[in-house]
Scaffold this motif. Sequence first.
Motif, mmCIF file in Angstrom:
data_model
loop_
_atom_site.group_PDB
_atom_site.id
_atom_site.type_symbol
_atom_site.label_atom_id
_atom_site.label_comp_id
_atom_site.label_asym_id
_atom_site.label_seq_id
_atom_site.Cartn_x
_atom_site.Cartn_y
_atom_site.Cartn_z
ATOM 1 N N TRP A 204 -44.426 65.971 9.372
ATOM 2 C CA TRP A 204 -45.408 65.255 10.206
ATOM 3 C C TRP A 204 -45.904 66.139 11.339
ATOM 4 C CZ3 TRP A 204 -47.953 60.920 9.234
ATOM 5 C CH2 TRP A 204 -48.639 60.288 10.272
ATOM 6 N N THR A 232 -47.412 53.353 5.086
ATOM 7 C CA THR A 232 -46.159 53.274 5.838
ATOM 8 C C THR A 232 -45.128 52.446 5.073
ATOM 9 O OG1 THR A 232 -47.339 53.455 7.946
ATOM 10 C CG2 THR A 232 -45.103 52.567 8.023
ATOM 11 N N HIS A 236 -41.447 53.707 3.544
ATOM 12 C CA HIS A 236 -40.161 53.046 3.756
ATOM 13 C C HIS A 236 -39.508 52.650 2.429
ATOM 14 C CE1 HIS A 236 -41.559 51.789 8.054
ATOM 15 N NE2 HIS A 236 -41.169 53.042 7.990
ATOM 16 N N ARG A 368 -50.330 59.141 4.384
ATOM 17 C CA ARG A 368 -50.247 58.312 5.598
ATOM 18 C C ARG A 368 -50.935 59.005 6.774
ATOM 19 N NH1 ARG A 368 -46.460 57.813 9.962
ATOM 20 N NH2 ARG A 368 -46.278 55.637 10.691
#
Length: 382
Positions: A204, A232, A236, A368
């Motif tokens: 990231w 997101t 997860h 993302r």
Amino acid sequence: MSKRSIFEEVSGNEPQERPQATPGGIDRTRRGARGAIRAWLAVLFALVVAMIVVGGLTRLTDSGLSITEWRPVTGAMPPLSEADWQAEFDKYKEIDQWRIENQWMQLADFKEIYWWEWGHRQLGRVIGLVWALGFLGFALARQIPVRWTGRLALPGVLGGVQGAIGWWMVASGVTQGEGMTSVASYRLATHLGLAFVILGFIAWYMFLLGREERDLMQARRAKEAKLFGLSTGLLHFSFLQIILGALVAGIDAGRSYTDWPLMAGQILPPEPFMLQPLWSNFFENPGLVQFIHRISGYLLLAFGVVVWLRGRGSAHPRSRFAFNAVFAALMLQMVLGVVTVLYAAPWQIAILHQLMAVCLWVLILRARYLSGYPIATSIKDH
């Protein structure tokens, strides 16, 4: 009284020159060596990926309990003489794994598994050293961008925690008279899960450092909130599947049922709740653990299709490509999962399955990121 123009200055003072706006104020804060930091993070990223692969091979070769002590500093030196080797082998002979499974081993056989575990621990030390040298070097040179010191410190802090968790994991299998021949699966899952968290933060940060702050602030205004939320959720969910995969690996559940799509010719494996207490079946019953991993994989695929279809509707070509890549990786990972089961998890296929999980994890992170910070393209780029 004479007439006055409505455009005349009413203050009676001489007209003053208005201050001019100067663009680029954001970038006049300490920009730092963004490119160099990104290259340093790329090295750390590659080392962490290597660490995950070596850790997987250490597990698949049953080498993880060959070093029965945790010596963060002095353990960097391997045995240098035959007497040292024999001393290490004698320590290994005291634990249950040797007593129950490996009494056939000679010193030469022990050396093979020892080198795997030593290499795994040594690679961890190298990662810590690369992080410390890079972080301190950039900090002392005052080349860390504004608001980035804490972010760049985080992988190092988590790496230290990971080392402690690694020993906590190994300690669960270094037992005498308890019948343990491997590490506790939930501790293995914690260890692998944290490795993916560290890898995720590094990736990231690399994405963010690839663009200037002004570009990120502008891109954030075009954020595709729905797509960001879905990606997101997919991130997860994939993390949960990684944890479940670690539980499977921890008890060799992937080798317990080798038919697909059924298990021993039925949907539910035989005796899914045979252990007591009941909750232990979710960690230690090979049939039930593999079944949960399979069902979670099917649900992940279904949710991945939903996210992919939504991603195809993005207004940004690079975002659409990113979600296409996620879907392709997800499909390949599902195929590898089935092949791993059908061939009873040989180490070559099993480690490829784990490496593909890394690729999928990073690709979801990329999608993302592009949902939150889209890259606009001009008409001529289409």
